[in-house]
Design a protein around this motif. Structure first.
Motif, mmCIF file in Angstrom:
data_model
loop_
_atom_site.group_PDB
_atom_site.id
_atom_site.type_symbol
_atom_site.label_atom_id
_atom_site.label_comp_id
_atom_site.label_asym_id
_atom_site.label_seq_id
_atom_site.Cartn_x
_atom_site.Cartn_y
_atom_site.Cartn_z
ATOM 1 N N SER A 221 0.922 -1.210 -0.098
ATOM 2 C CA SER A 221 0.094 -0.259 0.039
ATOM 3 C C SER A 221 1.007 1.342 0.097
ATOM 4 N N GLU A 222 0.178 2.496 -0.188
ATOM 5 C CA GLU A 222 1.117 3.689 -0.233
ATOM 6 C C GLU A 222 0.413 4.615 0.869
ATOM 7 N N PRO A 223 1.199 5.362 1.533
ATOM 8 C CA PRO A 223 0.913 6.401 2.666
ATOM 9 C C PRO A 223 -0.073 7.425 1.953
ATOM 10 N N ASP A 565 7.609 3.271 1.375
ATOM 11 C CA ASP A 565 8.229 4.731 1.771
ATOM 12 C C ASP A 565 8.547 5.037 0.234
ATOM 13 N N PRO A 566 7.709 6.222 -0.189
ATOM 14 C CA PRO A 566 7.968 6.664 -1.601
ATOM 15 C C PRO A 566 9.209 7.897 -1.883
ATOM 16 N N THR A 567 9.882 7.842 -0.531
ATOM 17 C CA THR A 567 10.896 8.999 -0.593
ATOM 18 C C THR A 567 12.355 8.054 -0.796
ATOM 19 N N ARG A 611 3.726 3.743 -7.851
ATOM 20 C CA ARG A 611 2.360 3.389 -7.781
ATOM 21 C C ARG A 611 1.957 2.039 -8.883
ATOM 22 N N GLU A 612 2.345 2.412 -9.909
ATOM 23 C CA GLU A 612 1.967 1.394 -10.970
ATOM 24 C C GLU A 612 2.458 0.053 -10.689
ATOM 25 N N ILE A 613 3.850 -0.068 -10.232
ATOM 26 C CA ILE A 613 4.465 -1.110 -10.140
ATOM 27 C C ILE A 613 3.629 -1.844 -9.011
ATOM 28 N N ASN A 618 0.239 -6.212 -6.877
ATOM 29 C CA ASN A 618 -0.826 -6.781 -6.017
ATOM 30 C C ASN A 618 -1.842 -7.508 -6.748
ATOM 31 N N GLU A 619 -1.934 -7.257 -8.004
ATOM 32 C CA GLU A 619 -3.028 -7.797 -8.922
ATOM 33 C C GLU A 619 -2.116 -9.197 -9.463
ATOM 34 N N GLN A 620 -0.868 -9.324 -9.366
ATOM 35 C CA GLN A 620 -0.146 -10.621 -9.646
ATOM 36 C C GLN A 620 -0.315 -11.476 -8.378
#
Length: 886
Positions: A221-223, A565-567, A611-613, A618-620
């Motif tokens: 997930s993303e924050p 962590d996107p940073t 985000r795309e990855i 998650n789908e895979q």
């Protein structure tokens, strides 16, 4: 036995001779018991056995064979009682054995007590001698340490006293060695329990049907934006702080006036106790442009009048420096106390200090921002929704977390639910998946079930009346009052509701469900815990992988949650935590060809995240999790490829997700620098041919200036090429010589008497993959394999503080700083004659070298230099151990 006698009380063999295992041993159990006598030669036996392997039954069989008066120590009353129950059920006919006791004051042939009871008993004596005399009087000759990872600090003292003074036979049994504990705690654990002698392998249990096929999955997930801004703000704050520290005149003045620099000769011994502190001062001063006295480099082992390529100031060095100045050396800096207190306050304000430990990289708050992210609530909903679509009413899902958070009991709006916890998860799943009305809560202080289950509860247990109230937020659910009188029955009854399918999803705390509670019906487990260690997470994971009688097709999915962590490129602290835990989870790979091993690498995660990855992963993952038949097939295929777990050491694989990049880094840098060098050469030629004509009328000084600039740039780039070639050559030395290094280690172990297996029967194998080399040995015992891998780790990892070093000169001779230093492993370093044996084999199989003793002033200088220039320090790489089924 109501009193203490003056003479040892010796028991006959009769009680033990009456015990017989009443059933047939599993193949893996029989294999273990065949090696039992060999392992007990040193009076120690340390067994790692996963949940479901019959660990308690094996322990009783060992005691039956040892035939010594024994005390079994267990972590809880429940587990203590299990020993008695297994004894009577599996080793007697009609419970015909009475020579056991639950009272440590009145020991019998077999005494079952808790660690807490032993500690209380220990405190009841005035002296340690009186405590030990009791066990001598009663003739206690053996102890069993069950799940010794539970031991608390105050319990160790009495156990060590008892074990050492009485020279007792010690049998240690555990499902989860505390591998993520501190070095001190882990060392103490193995000192008490001994090295691991035998490990019952998960694949054997799956093969025999005691564990079901299973797979670990990670949902990412993303924050939210607020969390991202908080993380980015913190990182910027830290970067600004380090920059400001480099401009802080009082701090620079403090370092310049430090006794390490002003009275170096008088404090050499102090410097050499931890030379990295001294190095951190010099590195910081160099980073701000201060000129360093050449003598100080001599203290670090460098030769006078030679250029020193000192490390850059990194966050690691900054952290080391601040830890030293603010805490380690604080009492020696009283003249600067006012300034240091202000600096400490500033660090605390930024969250960079936790319990007198400086952390420049991130504080606990930053970690929990991700670990406790509300985005994980959405992950849990997605997982449960997916599993329900896949299994429908056959779903038996358990969600385990850390806290109940009772304040969320009355919340009715999903937007208000913004923390992880039992009730937040319950509320989020309840409101998000309204068509699913079979959710329950089970914890020590909170039980919630669907209202429809009340009648079923009455049928299950007509003699019990549970008082209840409807939930204010949803009258389809009721909260049941918990009292001491009904608690045990209530847990049992809720478990029955779950196993019968009246409740499909059960949310609870890890403390209640993780260790004591069990239900073989679980086929989906969501670990939403961020507080627990590897030990507790492995115990929780063990709940889901047990086989279920009457359900031969059972396959379990274990779900782990990670907030990215996107940073940072590597995913951040959640991924790092999972990587540590996965080092001890044995499972099947998602890759082809399929294999069984520990480590997160078997899940084939990407090298970076966006985000795309994340969406694609998650789908895979859901696609893989849906195909439970394929998971079972993978286990069958992988099990057929091997027959035992082997420990292997991997070199230069610091992160399993970047293996594909490791080979490219050398080539990329070399191409970049060589291309730059070629461009500079062409520029010089161009200048000679064309510019000279174009500026024929110009002053010659312009051309000379251009040549000078290009030459300087060329020299600088050339130096970078040299450094990359140097680092690459050093790393290739290890890759190329892994087998011969292993030969030197193995033969030294044999020469010094550490091997019981004939060395001719042991084979060393190493394989090279993209960016790393894997090495393991075959034909050795578990103890021998552990000794080998530990010695190899010390050789390949960054140099710490060995007693002996081997120095190998570079191809450029003694005029170069480029040296190759090798740690003499601790097991060979206690005595010079042992270190010399290792040196002899090193010369025979690897390369020429010279032995250095590091406990002298000159030796310390060499050690410091070795630590600065060891190849794994240069490349920021190290080793890791994994266990693989082969």
């Amino acid at each position: 036995m109501s009193s203490i006698h003056n003479t040892p009380k010796v028991i006959s063999n009769t009680p033990f001779e009456s015990l017989r295992f009443q059933f047939s041993w599993r193949n893996y159990q029989e294999k273990f018991l065949n090696h039992f006598e060999t392992h007990l030669n040193d009076n120690h036996l340390h067994v790692v056995a996963p949940p479901g392997s019959g660990k308690t039954i094996l322990g009783l069989e060992m005691l039956r064979r040892v035939q010594k008066k024994t005390i079994v120590f267990a972590p809880t009353l429940t587990i203590r009682n299990q020993w008695k129950d297994r004894l009577l059920t599996f080793f007697t006919e009609d419970n015909a054995f009475a020579d056991f006791s639950f009272d440590i004051k009145k020991p019998a042939a077999l005494t079952f007590v808790t660690y807490q009871s032993l500690h209380a008993f220990y405190k009841s004596f005035d002296t340690k001698e009186a405590f030990l005399a009791f066990f001598k009087t009663y003739g206690i000759e053996a102890i069993v340490l069950d799940e010794a990872h539970h031991l608390k600090n105050e319990w160790w003292k009495c156990l060590f006293a008892l074990k050492d003074a009485r020279k007792l036979t010690t049998i240690a049994l555990t499902a989860t060695p505390p591998i993520d504990s501190t070095d001190q705690e882990l060392s103490r654990y193995f000192e008490l329990c001994g090295p691991i002698d035998e490990e019952i392998a998960v694949p054997d249990l799956v093969k025999e049907g005691d564990l079901c096929p299973h797979q670990d999955f990670i949902h990412f997930s993303e924050p939210n934006q607020e969390e991202i801004e908080s993380i980015a703000s913190y990182r910027k704050k830290i970067a600004d702080f380090v920059t400001s520290l480099q401009q802080n005149e009082p701090f620079i003045a403090l370092l310049k006036s430090h006794r390490f620099l002003t009275n170096t000769d008088e404090v050499l011994e102090e410097i050499y106790k931890d030379p990295s502190c001294f190095s951190s001062i010099l590195i910081f001063l160099r980073s701000v442009g201060e000129i360093i006295d050449p003598y100080l480099f001599e203290v670090l082992g460098f030769e006078r009048n030679k250029k020193v390529n000192f490390p850059n100031l990194t966050y690691e060095w900054t952290e080391k420096l601040l830890q030293f100045i603010l805490f380690t050396d604080r009492e020696e800096l009283l003249a600067h106390e006012e300034f240091l207190q202000k600096l400490e306050n500033r660090l605390r304000k930024y969250g960079m200090i936790n319990q007198k430990r400086v952390s420049v990289f991130g504080n606990r708050k930053l970690y929990t921002t991700l670990a406790n992210s509300p985005s994980k609530l959405e992950s849990i909903v997605d997982i449960i929704q997916h599993e329900y679509r896949s299994l429908d009413t056959k779903l038996r899902a358990v969600i385990l977390t850390d806290y109940i958070r009772k304040e969320f009991l009355s919340y009715s709006h999903i937007d208000d639910v913004n923390q992880l916890g039992v009730l937040p998860i319950f509320q989020h799943v309840r409101t998000s998946l309204k068509r699913m009305n079979s959710i329950g809560v089970l914890s020590g202080t909170m039980v919630i079930i669907p209202k429809d289950c009340l009648l079923i509860l009455e049928e299950l247990n007509p003699n019990k009346k549970y008082s209840h109230t409807s939930l204010l937020c949803d009258d389809n659910y009721v909260s049941i009052s918990i009292t001491t009188k009904v608690k045990s029955d209530l847990v049992s009854d809720i478990t029955k509701l779950f196993e019968l399918g009246h409740i499909n999803v059960l949310v609870g705390t890890k403390s209640l469900l993780g260790e004591g509670w069990d239900s073989p019906a679980i086929n989906s487990l969501v670990l939403a815990s961020f507080v627990g260690s590897y030990v507790s997470s492995n115990q929780m994971r063990g709940r889901a992988i047990r086989s279920q009688e009457g359900n031969p097709t059972k396959v379990s999915n274990i779900w782990h949650l990670a907030c990215i962590d996107p940073t940072v490129d590597d995913g951040g602290s959640d991924i790092e935590m999972l990587e540590r835990r996965f080092h001890a989870f044995v499972g099947v790979s998602n890759t082809e060809p399929v294999y069984i091993s520990t480590g997160i690498g078997r899940l084939a995660l990407p090298a970076s995240f966006d985000r795309e990855i994340i969406q694609n992963i998650n789908e895979q993952t859901f696609a893989l999790a849906t195909n439970r038949k394929n998971i079972k097939t993978k286990w069958e295929t992988a099990i057929a490829k091997g027959n035992s777990l082997a420990t292997e050491i991997q070199y230069f694989t610091d992160n399993p997700r970047i293996e594909a990049k490791q080979k490219k880094i050398y080539h990329r840098d070399l191409v970049k620098y060589i291309s730059a060098e070629a461009s500079i050469g062409l520029a010089i030629v161009f200048s000679e041919i064309y510019l000279q004509s174009a500026f024929k009328m110009a002053q010659f000084g312009f051309l000379y200036f251009a040549y000078s600039v290009l030459s300087v740039i060329g020299i600088a780039v050339g130096f970078k090429i040299f450094n990359r070639i140097r680092a690459h050559a050093q790393s290739r030395f290890i890759h190329k010589n892994m087998n011969t290094i292993g030969e030197a280690v193995l033969l030294t172990l044999d020469r010094l008497g550490y091997l019981t297996t004939d060395v001719s029967e042991i084979e060393i194998r190493s394989e090279q993959f993209v960016g790393d080399t894997v090495c393991n040995i075959y034909g050795a015992t578990r103890v021998e394999s552990s000794l080998f891998v530990k010695a190899m780790e010390e050789i390949l990892n960054p140099i710490e503080n060995p007693r002996y070093l081997i120095e190998k000169s570079s191809i450029f001779g003694s005029t170069s700083d480029w040296q190759n230093y090798v740690t003499v492993p601790t097991i060979f370093g206690a005595k010079k004659k042992d270190a010399t044996v290792f040196l002899a084999y090193w010369k025979m199989y690897v390369s020429q070298g010279k032995l250095h003793f590091t406990r002298t002033v000159e030796g310390r200088k060499i050690l410091i230099k070795a630590r600065l220039f060891h190849v794994t320090n240069v490349l920021k790489k190290s080793t890791k151990k994994e266990v693989i089924w082969k």
